[in-house]
Design an enzyme around this catalytic site. Structure first.
Site, PDB file in Angstrom:
ATOM      1  N   HIS A 198       4.118   6.829 -32.455  1.00 20.98           N
ATOM      2  CA  HIS A 198       4.661   5.574 -33.194  1.00 20.98           C
ATOM      3  C   HIS A 198       3.739   4.579 -33.546  1.00 20.98           C
ATOM      4  O   HIS A 198       3.970   3.545 -33.506  1.00 20.98           O
ATOM      5  CB  HIS A 198       5.762   4.978 -32.361  1.00 20.98           C
ATOM      6  CG  HIS A 198       7.059   5.685 -32.215  1.00 20.98           C
ATOM      7  ND1 HIS A 198       7.243   6.824 -31.433  1.00 20.98           N
ATOM      8  CD2 HIS A 198       8.386   5.528 -32.639  1.00 20.98           C
ATOM      9  CE1 HIS A 198       8.334   7.273 -31.416  1.00 20.98           C
ATOM     10  NE2 HIS A 198       8.915   6.464 -32.340  1.00 20.98           N
ATOM     11  N   GLU A 223      14.743  13.149 -43.151  1.00 21.16           N
ATOM     12  CA  GLU A 223      13.737  12.471 -44.002  1.00 21.16           C
ATOM     13  C   GLU A 223      13.183  13.508 -45.152  1.00 21.16           C
ATOM     14  O   GLU A 223      13.053  13.143 -46.288  1.00 21.16           O
ATOM     15  CB  GLU A 223      12.240  12.181 -43.160  1.00 21.16           C
ATOM     16  CG  GLU A 223      12.473  10.886 -42.074  1.00 21.16           C
ATOM     17  CD  GLU A 223      13.198  11.095 -40.786  1.00 21.16           C
ATOM     18  OE1 GLU A 223      13.758  12.253 -40.914  1.00 21.16           O
ATOM     19  OE2 GLU A 223      13.078  10.230 -40.327  1.00 21.16           O
TER      20      GLU A 223
HETATM   21  C1  LIG Z   1      12.147  12.083 -37.438  1.00 22.15           C
HETATM   22  C2  LIG Z   1      12.576  10.542 -36.868  1.00 22.15           C
HETATM   23  N1  LIG Z   1      12.982   9.719 -37.623  1.00 22.15           N
HETATM   24  C3  LIG Z   1      13.453   8.538 -37.433  1.00 22.15           C
HETATM   25  C4  LIG Z   1      13.104   8.008 -35.881  1.00 22.15           C
HETATM   26  C5  LIG Z   1      13.586   6.830 -35.521  1.00 22.15           C
HETATM   27  N2  LIG Z   1      14.584   6.841 -34.575  1.00 22.15           N
HETATM   28  C6  LIG Z   1      14.552   6.717 -33.005  1.00 22.15           C
HETATM   29  S1  LIG Z   1      15.847   6.635 -32.407  1.00 22.15           S
HETATM   30  C7  LIG Z   1      16.878   6.952 -33.855  1.00 22.15           C
HETATM   31  C8  LIG Z   1      18.205   6.950 -33.616  1.00 22.15           C
HETATM   32  C9  LIG Z   1      18.537   8.547 -33.003  1.00 22.15           C
HETATM   33  O1  LIG Z   1      20.111   8.301 -32.997  1.00 22.15           O
HETATM   34  P1  LIG Z   1      20.748   9.278 -31.944  1.00 22.15           P
HETATM   35  O2  LIG Z   1      19.931  10.593 -32.168  1.00 22.15           O
HETATM   36  O3  LIG Z   1      22.144   9.687 -32.291  1.00 22.15           O
HETATM   37  O4  LIG Z   1      20.378   9.169 -30.505  1.00 22.15           O
HETATM   38  P2  LIG Z   1      20.649   7.796 -29.745  1.00 22.15           P
HETATM   39  O5  LIG Z   1      19.247   6.818 -29.986  1.00 22.15           O
HETATM   40  O6  LIG Z   1      21.720   7.315 -30.069  1.00 22.15           O
HETATM   41  O7  LIG Z   1      20.364   8.253 -28.167  1.00 22.15           O
HETATM   42  C10 LIG Z   1      15.828   6.781 -35.138  1.00 22.15           C
HETATM   43  C11 LIG Z   1      16.388   6.971 -36.185  1.00 22.15           C
HETATM   44  C12 LIG Z   1      12.457   9.121 -35.277  1.00 22.15           C
HETATM   45  N3  LIG Z   1      12.173   8.669 -33.824  1.00 22.15           N
HETATM   46  N4  LIG Z   1      12.085  10.172 -35.648  1.00 22.15           N
END
Ligand SMILES: Cc1ncc(C[n+]2csc(CCOP(=O)(O)OP(=O)(O)O)c2C)c(N)n1
Lengths: 348, 337
Positions: free
Chosen positions: B135, B66
């Protein structure tokens, strides 16, 4: 040939089948009441739910090396890690069901599980578990104990400043911390090649003068070996390590995810690769009888069923409890020892 | 509402998207960056269908960074483009606070007006679906507090479109806070109300003009976002109890339409401010203070209805306890009588 003993193999297996069955049962419970039209506000489990089926090897293979005094920070997809770390299954389940006897009295929820008895915590903000894990390692170093910290993150989180800053901080101070990247190829709908420069996330370590190891399959025994070395290094005060484990996402990003962005072939490939099935054949090779395997699995399932039944019987919190626990109890910071200026001779 | 000849009923998300699409067709400098905005179409449908029309170059899925992409929007805006960056949940602002608070908000002022930052930051806000403390926030007050950001909060599809047109065209940074519960997402049913007729034309709603959503004589209820609908529902109940409530939808927090609020309080004498943000140091305090400054003599009673100063808890009875409900508004308004 596996390096792990038969005992270790059965322990890992027990752990992984517990985690897998846990997610399957939660999926069932969660979707109950949300059908036919998925409504996030309905059903017995509140809120979002990120399940980790397909990630078990990364939980079990790493945490098997940890003691209760070692610290783990997990992600928004935390259940398999919590189970592997030995978090109280019943109270964790009660928390997920939003009950009064849950780990956080129903205040935290599934992305915010805290079990100080085994030093487990998690956060719903991407990569934000990294700095606290580094802090746990710092405390161990300052107090001269041999405990270590492990911070989990997804492959999508390796682009986040909190992770990169944590790597540098850990490296500068030689901290006993291991960063475990669970690479399931997807960050919600974003395939890793679209948003990340490296295919191998462990390469992030290169810029910070620490080892970076990638376990290319999600064979739990490979994870176990890599983690054993990294955690041993940390315990021996030889500094931090990054490990990336290839895992796979068997369910959607969150329950209710239509996964319309995901090619069917990728979904099928994920379903076929199953580290639990592979471990079963390792167990047989090591001479463990089928009956024994079935018994371990059945016991694990019973434990999960029991935890879920127990959790569902627990009371919901009283609404008024929402106003409690903002600060520690009994209240702190109320000591009044302001000097009395008149008494100490201050001039009017 | 303007009497444009051609209107259709839209959900709030469709209205928001239609304004973005219109501006993107008109102006090549407009592009959108965010997580899951391309193939997914935005977790809360904020970009549904845009990648299909504009491609990955203009509807950009970006790394979960971000600070980098919100900061990149600041830089691209200063270079003359009109970027839109999306915070998937407003709660994630923490990881990019400097780019928002110290760059986006201050560069115009610090440059003595020589630099402008014509960007939009969109952010999903709000609770009511048990997503817990990280959230579910609205954080209206957090952002409205810092000088240099214009803040808009649509409550219906009509507002969503008109405010978005203006946000993209505005030469200053605008934070566009859309409530998840109002978007009309399949898996998160919206209340009645946010789905409204929306003109096809590219009308603009000026910032700083509140909308009187219901006329009344006895009490003024000032609110925004989701709680506009809860206040309207409360006004119905109040009416059957013989209390006539006026409901004001702020629509923008910065600038704030003090005049409309004061005029109403001068008529009713009673003020209830309803906010889905924390009670202290926020919208309820600010609105009350402005009325006190401008029309203290007219003010008989004040009630603040907001989230008591605790994080949003997860479990249903707890969340329900802290997020103001229709009943809470009815009770507060009744207490003023
Ligand atoms: C700072 C932040 N940005 C965006 C999100 C929204 N978000 C939740 S899970 C996710 C994807 C995460 O991907 P990854 O780290 O590969 O983990 P996975 O969900 O695939 O286990 C996002 C963008 C968040 N929780 N925190």
């Amino acid at each position: 040939m596996p390096h792990a003993s038969e005992n270790t193999l059965t322990r890992l297996y027990e752990n992984m089948v517990t985690a897998r069955y846990y997610e399957e049962r939660l999926q069932e419970e969660y979707l109950e009441g949300k059908q036919p039209a998925f409504d996030i506000s309905a059903g017995p489990i509140p809120g979002e739910l990120h399940l980790a089926a397909g990630h078990e090897a990364a939980g079990a293979g790493v945490c098997d090396h940890l003691r209760d005094d070692d610290i783990v920070t997990a992600t928004h997809r935390p259940h398999h890690i919590a189970i592997a770390k030995g978090v109280d299954l019943k109270r964790m389940t009660a928390e997920i069901f939003g009950r009064e006897t849950g780990l956080g009295k129903g205040k935290g929820g599934h992305m915010h599980l805290f079990d100080p008895d085994v030093n487990f915590a998690c956060s719903g903000i991407i990569a934000e578990g990294c700095p606290p894990a580094v802090g746990g390692a710092l405390a161990a170093q300052k107090r001269n104990t041999d405990s270590v910290a492990v911070s989990y993150l997804g492959e999508g989180a390796i682009d986040q400043g909190a992770f990169l800053e944590s790597l540098n901080f850990a490296s500068v101070f030689d901290l006993p911390v291991v960063f475990v990247i669970e690479d399931n190829d997807w960050a919600i709908s974003m395939p890793k090649e679209r948003v990340t420069d490296v295919e191998n996330g462990a390469k992030r370590a290169d810029g910070f003068e620490m080892p970076g190891v990638r376990v290319d399959s999600d064979d739990v025994l490979d994870v176990y070996d890599a983690a054993g070395e990294a955690i041993g290094r940390a315990r021996d005060r030889n500094g931090p390590t990054v490990i990336e484990v290839q895992v796979h996402r068997r369910m959607g990003h969150f329950m209710g995810d239509p996964e319309t962005y995901r090619p069917e072939a990728d979904q099928e490939a994920a379903a076929e690769r199953d580290s639990i099935v592979r471990l079963e054949s390792d167990l047989r090779e090591a001479g463990v009888e089928d009956d024994r395997i079935d018994e371990i699995r059945d016991d694990a399932h019973s434990r999960v069923d029991e935890a879920i039944e127990w959790a569902k019987d627990q009371p919901l919190p009283e609404p008024g409890a929402a106003h409690e626990d903002l600060f520690v109890s009994p209240a702190s910071g109320v000591t009044d020892s302001e000097p009395d200026f008149e008494a100490v001779g201050g001039e009017e | 509402m303007s009497g444009a000849e051609s209107t259709r009923e839209l959900t709030m998300s469709r209205a928001m998207v239609s304004a973005i699409a219109h501006e993107m067709r008109e102006n090549d400098d407009v592009f959108y960056m965010g997580e899951d905005v391309a193939d997914y179409g935005g977790i809360f449908d904020s970009t549904q269908g845009l990648r299909e029309e504009f491609g990955y170059d203009r509807i950009m899925d970006v790394p979960i960074s971000e600070t980098a992409y919100i900061g990149a929007a600041v830089g691209a805006a200063q270079a003359g483009m009109r970027p839109i960056a999306e915070l998937m949940f407003v709660d994630f602002f923490g990881v990019a606070m400097d780019q928002i608070y110290n760059q986006m908000a201050k560069n115009t002022y610090m440059s003595g007006g020589n630099v402008s930052v014509p960007m939009v930051l969109t952010a999903a806000v709000g609770g009511t679906y048990n997503d817990a403390a990280q959230h579910s926030q609205t954080l209206y007050g957090t952002f409205a507090h810092i000088p240099g950001l214009k803040i808009v909060v649509p409550s219906t599809a009509y507002e969503a479109k008109g405010l978005m047109h203006n946000a993209i065209r505005d030469d200053d940074p605008v934070l566009y806070m859309f409530h998840k519960r109002l978007m009309g997402i399949g898996w998160m049913p919206a209340p009645d109300g946010p789905k409204t007729p929306v003109p096809e034309t590219d009308y603009t709603i000026p910032f700083g003009r509140a909308d009187v959503k219901r006329d009344g004589e006895d009490v003024t209820i000032v609110t925004l976002g989701l709680h506009v609908h809860r206040a309207l529902e409360a006004a119905e109940t109040l009416a059957s109890d013989g209390i006539s409530a006026e409901v004001i939808d702020l629509r923008s927090l910065v600038p704030l339409d003090t005049e409309t609020i004061v005029e109403s309080v001068e008529k009713t004498g009673n003020l209830v401010v309803v906010d889905e943000d924390y009670r202290s140091y926020g919208v309820t305090g600010e609105v009350t203070a402005r009325v006190a400054e401008e029309a203290l003599d007219a003010l008989e009673r004040v009630e603040r209805v907001a989230v008591p100063d605790v994080p949003i808890p997860y479990s249903r009875p707890l969340e329900k306890e802290v997020i103001p409900g229709t009943e809470d508004i009815v009770n507060a308004a009744t207490r003023t009588q």
